[in-house]
Design an enzyme around this catalytic site. Structure first.
Site, PDB file in Angstrom:
ATOM      1  N   LYS A  42       0.853  -1.183   0.000  1.00 50.33           N
ATOM      2  CA  LYS A  42       0.000   0.000   0.000  1.00 50.33           C
ATOM      3  C   LYS A  42       0.890   1.234   0.000  1.00 50.33           C
ATOM      4  CE  LYS A  42      -3.645   0.141   2.719  1.00 50.33           C
ATOM      5  NZ  LYS A  42      -4.457   0.305   3.965  1.00 50.33           N
ATOM      6  N   ASP A 160     -14.745  -0.692  12.633  1.00 42.62           N
ATOM      7  CA  ASP A 160     -15.113  -0.558  11.212  1.00 42.62           C
ATOM      8  C   ASP A 160     -15.222  -1.936  10.553  1.00 42.62           C
ATOM      9  OD1 ASP A 160     -15.884   0.851   8.977  1.00 42.62           O
ATOM     10  OD2 ASP A 160     -13.838   1.247   8.285  1.00 42.62           O
TER      11      ASP A 160
END
Length: 332
Positions: A42, A160
């Site tokens: 990432k 989340d």
């Protein structure tokens, strides 16, 4: 956690040629390290201050949390380069631009969201075709949440949980990811963000209490269970009855709860699996549905603890295994 050089990651990704994902503040590339490990790199090139805070939270948590059903963070790389020249009172100074890259365990089979609603949502997907696979994925994630709530020291609240944060590896084992919103139990009262999570998965009580609890993860996971059972998104377009029928945005929780509690699960079950569920599969799915209904109760005190959810999902999977083959009917 390992420290990688830019050169190592460039070699691993063949100069970042294979992009496999893109988020709000970065891109994800597939790579292979020299030791053969497949990685997802990432790149956080345009991270905002809040994004950097989430990044640091994830680094801290994943550097100390290890579990079969939690995505592993192998390491990171910090790149500093000159962005240009800025003039302050006739003095020219270099402005340094910092970019951080993270190397995660690569998940070959994408996310649960991809299989339920995205590019992999076809009958050829084992997740779509098999109720056994769906319950195995749920069980894996529930064990990951249990590890955070019960065994991590101090306990952690993910905040989340949703299908896009549930990834599936090459062996179809589910992994929980994205800990940028997570908070540990000791720091939860000092958290300064009023609302966390994603619309449709956020515990309604959070809007009143403004304080995270482990039960909010249970609520979010309950919504995920409903998605897995019905194949519908948390907010979906439902066609109204009548001559002037139109499609209206509908909450999955509000829509499915009365049907499940009335014992009519068949009316909302996803129809995409190749075969109709057997009597024992229906028993297992109803067990999951009733548990999901308890998880999304309004009051946190009325929801089951995640350890109870794990036990129930183990029972549901055992029912399906026994149905598939008596020889497979064993402890999970």
């Amino acid at each position: 956690m390992e420290k990688f050089t830019l050169k190592e990651l460039m070699v691993a990704t063949n100069n970042f040629v294979q992009e496999i994902g893109r988020g709000n503040f970065g891109r994800v590339y597939k790579g292979v390290l020299l030791d053969g490990r497949e990685v997802a790199i990432k790149s956080l090139g345009k991270a905002s201050p809040d994004d950097w805070k989430s990044l640091l939270t994830e680094l801290v948590i994943l550097s100390r949390v290890r579990h079969k059903h939690i995505v592993s963070l192998f390491g990171s790389c910090v790149v500093r380069q000159k962005k240009g020249m800025l003039s302050f009172r006739k003095k020219s100074v270099d402005q340094l631009q910092e970019e951080r890259m993270l190397a995660y365990e690569y998940m070959k089979n994408g996310s649960l969201a991809d299989h339920l609603h995205g590019p992999l949502s076809s009958s050829s997907s084992p997740v779509i075709a098999s109720w056994k696979m769906r319950i195995e994925i749920l069980l894996g994630v529930s064990r990951a949440i249990e590890h955070l709530h019960v065994y991590a020291m101090p306990p952690l609240i993910h905040r989340d949980i949703k299908p896009s944060n549930i990834l599936v590896d090459s062996s179809w084992v589910s992994h929980l990811t994205d800990f940028g919103c997570a908070v540990n139990w000791e720091e939860k009262e000092r958290s300064n963000a009023p609302i966390w999570g994603t619309t449709g998965y956020v515990d309604p009580m959070l809007y009143t209490t403004m304080s995270p609890t482990v039960s909010m993860d249970v609520y979010s996971f309950g919504v995920v269970m409903l998605e897995v059972l019905t194949g519908k998104k948390t907010i979906f377009n439902r066609q109204e009855e009548g001559e002037d029928s139109s499609f209206v945005p509908t909450s999955l929780v509000v829509f499915s709860l009365p049907i499940i509690e009335a014992g009519e699960l068949g009316k909302v079950l996803d129809r995409r699996p190749a075969q109709e569920p057997t009597a024992r599969q229906l028993e297992a799915l109803d067990l999951v549905a009733q548990t999901a209904a308890r998880c999304v109760r309004l009051q946190g005190k009325d929801r089951p603890a995640i350890s109870e959810v794990v036990t129930i999902l183990e029972t549901a999977l055992k029912l399906i295994l026994c149905d598939d083959s008596p020889m497979s009917c064993r402890a999970i």
